[in-house]
Scaffold this motif. Structure first.
Motif, short mmCIF file in Angstrom:
data_model
loop_
_atom_site.label_atom_id
_atom_site.label_comp_id
_atom_site.label_asym_id
_atom_site.label_seq_id
_atom_site.Cartn_x
_atom_site.Cartn_y
_atom_site.Cartn_z
N TYR A 242 24.74 30.72 -9.36
CA TYR A 242 25.82 30.45 -10.39
C TYR A 242 25.12 30.07 -11.69
N LEU A 243 25.78 30.88 -12.54
CA LEU A 243 25.20 30.20 -14.06
C LEU A 243 26.44 29.49 -14.47
N ILE A 244 26.14 28.24 -14.99
CA ILE A 244 27.25 27.40 -15.35
C ILE A 244 27.12 27.33 -16.83
N ASP A 245 27.68 28.08 -17.65
CA ASP A 245 27.61 28.16 -19.24
C ASP A 245 28.46 27.46 -19.96
N GLY A 246 27.81 26.55 -20.66
CA GLY A 246 28.83 25.77 -21.78
C GLY A 246 29.40 24.48 -20.86
N TYR A 247 28.56 24.03 -19.77
CA TYR A 247 29.05 22.78 -19.00
C TYR A 247 27.58 22.34 -18.55
N PRO A 248 27.34 21.22 -18.36
CA PRO A 248 27.97 19.72 -18.84
C PRO A 248 27.88 19.57 -20.47
N ARG A 249 28.95 19.24 -21.00
CA ARG A 249 29.09 18.94 -22.61
C ARG A 249 28.83 17.57 -22.85
N GLU A 250 28.63 16.76 -21.77
CA GLU A 250 28.31 15.35 -21.94
C GLU A 250 27.78 14.74 -20.54
N VAL A 251 26.96 13.58 -20.78
CA VAL A 251 26.38 13.36 -19.35
C VAL A 251 27.52 13.19 -18.30
N LYS A 252 28.70 12.51 -18.57
CA LYS A 252 29.55 12.39 -17.54
C LYS A 252 29.82 13.29 -16.87
N GLN A 253 30.05 14.54 -17.59
CA GLN A 253 30.51 15.96 -17.01
C GLN A 253 29.53 16.16 -15.89
N GLY A 254 28.21 16.30 -16.28
CA GLY A 254 27.22 16.34 -15.11
C GLY A 254 27.16 15.48 -14.07
N GLU A 255 27.46 14.24 -14.42
CA GLU A 255 27.59 13.37 -13.03
C GLU A 255 28.85 13.71 -12.22
N GLU A 256 29.85 14.13 -12.75
CA GLU A 256 31.08 14.45 -11.93
C GLU A 256 30.96 15.53 -11.40
N PHE A 257 30.23 16.69 -11.90
CA PHE A 257 29.86 17.93 -11.37
C PHE A 257 29.25 17.81 -10.04
N GLU A 258 28.15 16.86 -10.16
CA GLU A 258 27.34 16.54 -9.03
C GLU A 258 27.96 15.89 -7.89
N LYS A 259 28.95 15.08 -8.13
CA LYS A 259 29.74 14.40 -7.20
C LYS A 259 30.49 15.51 -6.52
N LYS A 260 31.35 16.17 -7.20
CA LYS A 260 32.32 17.12 -6.66
C LYS A 260 31.76 18.70 -6.11
N ILE A 261 30.60 18.95 -6.66
CA ILE A 261 30.07 20.36 -6.23
C ILE A 261 28.71 20.26 -5.53
N GLY A 262 27.75 19.97 -6.64
CA GLY A 262 26.38 19.62 -6.13
C GLY A 262 25.49 19.46 -7.55
#
Ligand SMILES: Nc1ccn([C@@H]2O[C@H](COP(=O)(O)OP(=O)(O)OP(=O)(O)O)[C@@H](O)[C@H]2O)c(=O)n1
Ligand SMILES: Nc1nc2c(ncn2[C@@H]2O[C@H](COP(=O)(O)OP(=O)(O)O)[C@@H](O)[C@H]2O)c(=O)[nH]1
Ligand SMILES: [Mg+2]
Length: 194
Positions: free
Chosen positions: A90-110
């Protein structure tokens, strides 16, 4: 359901507005068959649907501000699950926009295996977006909103790159070069993944 994507190869594509993320993602899809998910495109599709949620999103995007984290993350996750059986990565383009978005992505997805940092100068990005604005029909490709998007990029998104640099997964790509030369550098980074 989310189990299906737990072992998927995930690449974050991060860079300023107009840096060339979408352009490089298209080329990666053509060569490697990855699934391209642009968070901006997912949001624009919701706007185009005319839903109430789309109307709220439209107002935020027109101002160049960030849409609430959960909204974008849920959209990305649903789109990933929908492609889980056929996707090579998967190419996730334009995300994360802020550190918190990265942290939440890892919690919920990987966790991402690679972060492609598409880097161009501020003046280059403004020039490209003004040009794109002549034909894109995007409500946010205008001088005033472009300035806000750039400011927000430097303030909120650049720290994302520093965050993942500590993990050694960032590959910085000079996107001032012609598209094919940029892609040659991108290819090296993707090939290292295999
Ligand atoms: N994770 C995301 C992605 C996008 N947006 C909203 O959607 C707009 C457009 O996003 P995007 O298409 O990713 O735009 P840019 O990166 O600015 O440029 P480009 O479309 O050219 O990639 C952003 O300004 C923002 O309002 C957001 O809030 N959160
Ligand atoms: N010269 C040059 N122009 C590019 C390059 N990549 C993208 N562009 C142009 O810059 C504009 C923005 O590119 P896009 O891929 O939409 O950027 P994004 O906002 O990061 O997704 C497009 O109109 C492209 O034609 C590049 O590597 N070199
Ligand atoms: Mg784009």
């Amino acid at each position: 359901m989310a189990d299906k994507i737990k072992n998927a190869k995930i690449v974050f594509v991060v860079g300023g507005p107009g840096s060339g993320k979408g352009t490089q993602c298209e080329k990666i899809v053509a060569k490697y068959g990855y699934t391209h998910l642009s968070s901006g495109d997912l949001l624009r599709a919701e706007v185009a649907s005319g839903s109430d949620r789309g109307k709220t999103l439209q107002a935020i995007m027109q101002k160049g501000e960030l849409v609430p984290l959960d909204t974008v993350l849920d959209m990305i996750k649903d789109a990933m699950i929908a492609k889980a059986d056929v996707s090579k990565g998967y190419l996730i383009d334009g995300y994360p926009r802020e550190v918190k978005q990265g942290e939440e992505f890892e919690k919920k997805i990987g966790a991402p295996a690679l972060l492609l940092y598409i880097d161009a100068k501020g003046e280059t990005m403004v020039k490209r977006l003004m040009k794109r604005g002549e034909t894109s029909g995007r409500a946010d490709d205008n001088e005033e909103t472009i300035k806000k998007r750039l400011d927000l990029y430097y303030k909120a998104t650049e720290p994302v790159i520093a965050f993942y640099e500590q993990r050694g997964i960032v590959r910085k790509i000079n996107s001032e070069l012609p598209v094919d030369e940029v892609f040659a550098i991108v290819e090296k980074a993707i090939d290292e993944l295999k």
